[in-house]
Motif scaffolding. Structure first.
Motif, PDB file in Angstrom:
ATOM      1  N   HIS A 303      46.890  25.547  30.398  1.00 35.97           N
ATOM      2  CA  HIS A 303      46.248  26.704  30.887  1.00 35.97           C
ATOM      3  C   HIS A 303      46.940  27.427  31.665  1.00 35.97           C
ATOM      4  N   ASP A 315      49.626  23.905  38.929  1.00 35.22           N
ATOM      5  CA  ASP A 315      48.125  23.922  38.317  1.00 35.22           C
ATOM      6  C   ASP A 315      48.110  25.550  37.981  1.00 35.22           C
ATOM      7  N   GLU A 349      40.001  28.174  31.957  1.00 39.05           N
ATOM      8  CA  GLU A 349      40.357  26.431  32.301  1.00 39.05           C
ATOM      9  C   GLU A 349      39.721  26.201  33.459  1.00 39.05           C
ATOM     10  N   GLU A 350      39.847  26.582  34.535  1.00 38.61           N
ATOM     11  CA  GLU A 350      39.321  26.130  35.931  1.00 38.61           C
ATOM     12  C   GLU A 350      37.838  26.181  36.075  1.00 38.61           C
ATOM     13  N   HIS A 475      47.123  20.557  44.411  1.00 44.32           N
ATOM     14  CA  HIS A 475      46.224  20.803  43.625  1.00 44.32           C
ATOM     15  C   HIS A 475      45.091  21.908  44.160  1.00 44.32           C
ATOM     16  N   HIS A 476      45.247  23.168  43.431  1.00 43.41           N
ATOM     17  CA  HIS A 476      44.394  24.091  43.538  1.00 43.41           C
ATOM     18  C   HIS A 476      44.405  24.970  45.354  1.00 43.41           C
TER      19      HIS A 476
END
Ligand SMILES: [Zn+2]
Length: 534
Positions: A303, A315, A349-350, A475-476
């Motif tokens: 993604h 990510d 995707e998220e 992550h994020h």
């Protein structure tokens, strides 16, 4: 030592193109040469992160990435390069967020805007009130008390201290732990309760009616990391009040000051923009044709959307760059395959693997879900709906490989319970053992874009990657930037992906498939009562 020999071989090949043409070199070694000595993977990742930056689905950032990634695929000579749209929701972007405490003392705070919430329309100032609103029953307690206030929506939790090293590679012992088979539990997960989604809208309406100026949630991580995540992205469902996420340390201080009666006051200036000119999100697709048009195709995907903070590097610019680089490697090495190879960059995707789900629904298989269900509801209900009706590409797509666990090098692959592919993958990994990729685990893994392909019986896999600082820090978060990507890991990842695609596209038989899923029987019919019996 190995590295030196590889470099020497590559240098010989490069300086003697005639010899390279007449002497047959093995495809895997050509792929390794392209992927290591001529790698472009970090240039691709750098453009996606430093230049384009965050790529929230339907934001100006992802629109730029749609164009740039297609142009790259065309530049490398891929064909059928196009974008495929699916209904998503509102376009949104943040241009400014300044949050500062003005009383009892001046202090700059770290905060993130919550996507798909409106801006403040100029700086606003208000006293902070701690009003945990976990459900509708809590509304009565705060009625008449929130006018002109900034509402802290959650009670801060005690600090959870980290127990693991923030940067890790899988040790031999930890790798061994990844090699197990989860017996499927036919009882399934709990049925999805959409009340959680509708509650957010009810809370928003309550706060607005009470005259609150905005609300704040606490970051789920310490260390002043913020994320900027929100699930109300659909037209008619986005928030009506400015919403922010405040760094945990800053949030806890505000909550403590509010509890002691010090009346902490914030000034917030948020400039957010909506763009509803195109509510569709777009997957990017590009092909390298095969030599046998009847042989079907294999696929790699990642993604390319991200959350709003940071630059979406680990990510998942990392996975996107490795997928794109695999395309470049295969094209540049001139290797021909029987089956076509398709490359996909997924959007949405998220918000629930929405891009890959749209592709699966349009090309691979359908499931009987409520056609009006979109977004998170569709994501949560899709895998549990039976029967599965195969679509036009169900038999044509021979394999799907996904990369979405950060920039860590490939250490193995999850076989998703498809035991017949295991000896095949063991063989494909043999040339890469000395690069650290060894394990074929029967285990199933989730949360990435292979899930819906796998759920309808297509052999679909996510690689096992070294974790690095993915889970601990990036992550994020706002520090998910290019700095955290590891060039050697990504060169290795793109090279192995390219080799797997070539193997899958050239194998005599398509990869073996697990049986097409039907509604499972509960693991224990005597004690695992269906949810309705409770
Ligand atoms: Zn993610």
């Amino acid at each position: 030592m190995r590295r030196t020999m590889l470099a020497v071989t590559a240098a010989l090949l490069a300086s003697a193109p005639i010899a390279a043409q007449t002497i047959q070199t093995a495809p895997t070694d050509r792929v390794i040469d392209q992927g290591t000595n001529h790698s472009e993977v970090m240039r691709i990742a750098q453009y996606l992160t430093d230049v384009i930056g965050a790529r929230l689905t339907n934001s100006p950032g992802i629109r730029k990435a749609e164009d740039w990634t297609q142009a790259k695929f065309r530049e490398w000579g891929l064909v059928g390069v196009h974008k495929e749209g699916f209904e998503f929701g509102r376009g949104w972007s943040n241009e400014k967020l300044a949050v500062r405490m003005v009383a009892p003392r001046p202090l700059q705070l770290i905060a993130a805007p919550l996507p798909w919430t409106p801006g403040t329309n100029g700086a606003v100032t208000g006293e902070v009130v701690l009003a945990p609103l976990a459900d509708e029953a809590a509304f009565a307690q705060y009625k008449g008390k929130l006018k002109g206030k900034l509402v802290l929506l959650t009670e801060p939790k005690e600090i959870e201290e980290a127990t693991e090293a923030p940067f890790r590679r899988w040790s031999v012992e930890e790798m061994a732990k990844r090699d197990f088979y989860d017996l499927p539990n036919g009882a399934g997960e709990r049925p999805f309760n959409p009340a959680r989604l509708t509650f957010a809208a009810k809370r928003d309406a309550f706060l607005k009616a009470e005259g609150a100026i905005g609300y704040a949630i606490m970051s789920s991580r310490n260390g002043k990391l913020v994320h900027g995540q929100n699930s109300q992205f659909q037209v008619g469902q986005s928030g009506t009040l400015p919403g922010i996420e405040i760094a945990a340390e800053d949030y806890r201080r505000l909550a403590r000051l509010a509890k002691m009666g010090a009346k902490p006051t914030l000034e917030i200036d948020a400039v957010n923009r909506f763009d509803d000119s195109d509510t569709k999100a777009y997957n990017i697709l590009a092909d390298i044709p095969g030599t046998d048009p009847k042989a079907g195709y294999v696929m790699a995907g990642a993604h390319y959307d991200s959350w709003a903070m940071g630059d979406g590097a680990a990510d998942n610019a990392a996975g996107s760059a490795m997928v794109m680089e695999a395309a470049r490697i295969i094209k540049a090495s001139g290797i021909k395959t029987r089956r076509a190879i398709r490359f996909a960059l997924w959007a949405g995707e998220e918000q629930g693997l929405l891009g890959s789900m749209a592709y699966v629904e349009n090309h691979i298989a359908r499931r009987p879900v409520d056609s009006s269900a979109t977004g998170t509801v569709r994501y949560m209900t899709w895998s549990r709906a039976f029967p599965i009706t195969p679509g036009p590409d169900h038999g044509k797509l021979a394999a799907y490989f996904n990369l979405d666990n950060g920039s860590g090098k490939i250490r193995g692959i999850y076989a998703q319970g498809n035991t017949a592919v295991m000896p095949i993958f063991e063989q494909w990994f043999t040339p890469f053992h000395s690069m650290g990729a060894t394990m074929v685990s029967a285990r199933r893994t989730g949360s990435t874009d292979h899930v819906f392909f796998d759920a309808v019986g297509v052999p679909a896999f996510q690689f096992i990657q070294d974790p690095l600082d993915y889970g601990s820090m990036v992550h994020h978060t706002d520090v998910d930037t290019f700095d955290h990507l590891k060039a050697d890991d990504m060169r290795q990842g793109a090279t192995i992906l390219a080799a797997f695609l070539i193997n899958a596209a050239n194998s005599d038989q398509p990869l073996p498939r697990a049986p097409l899923a039907t509604a499972p029987t509960p693991a224990d019919q005597f004690y695992n009562f269906p949810e309705s019996a409770h």
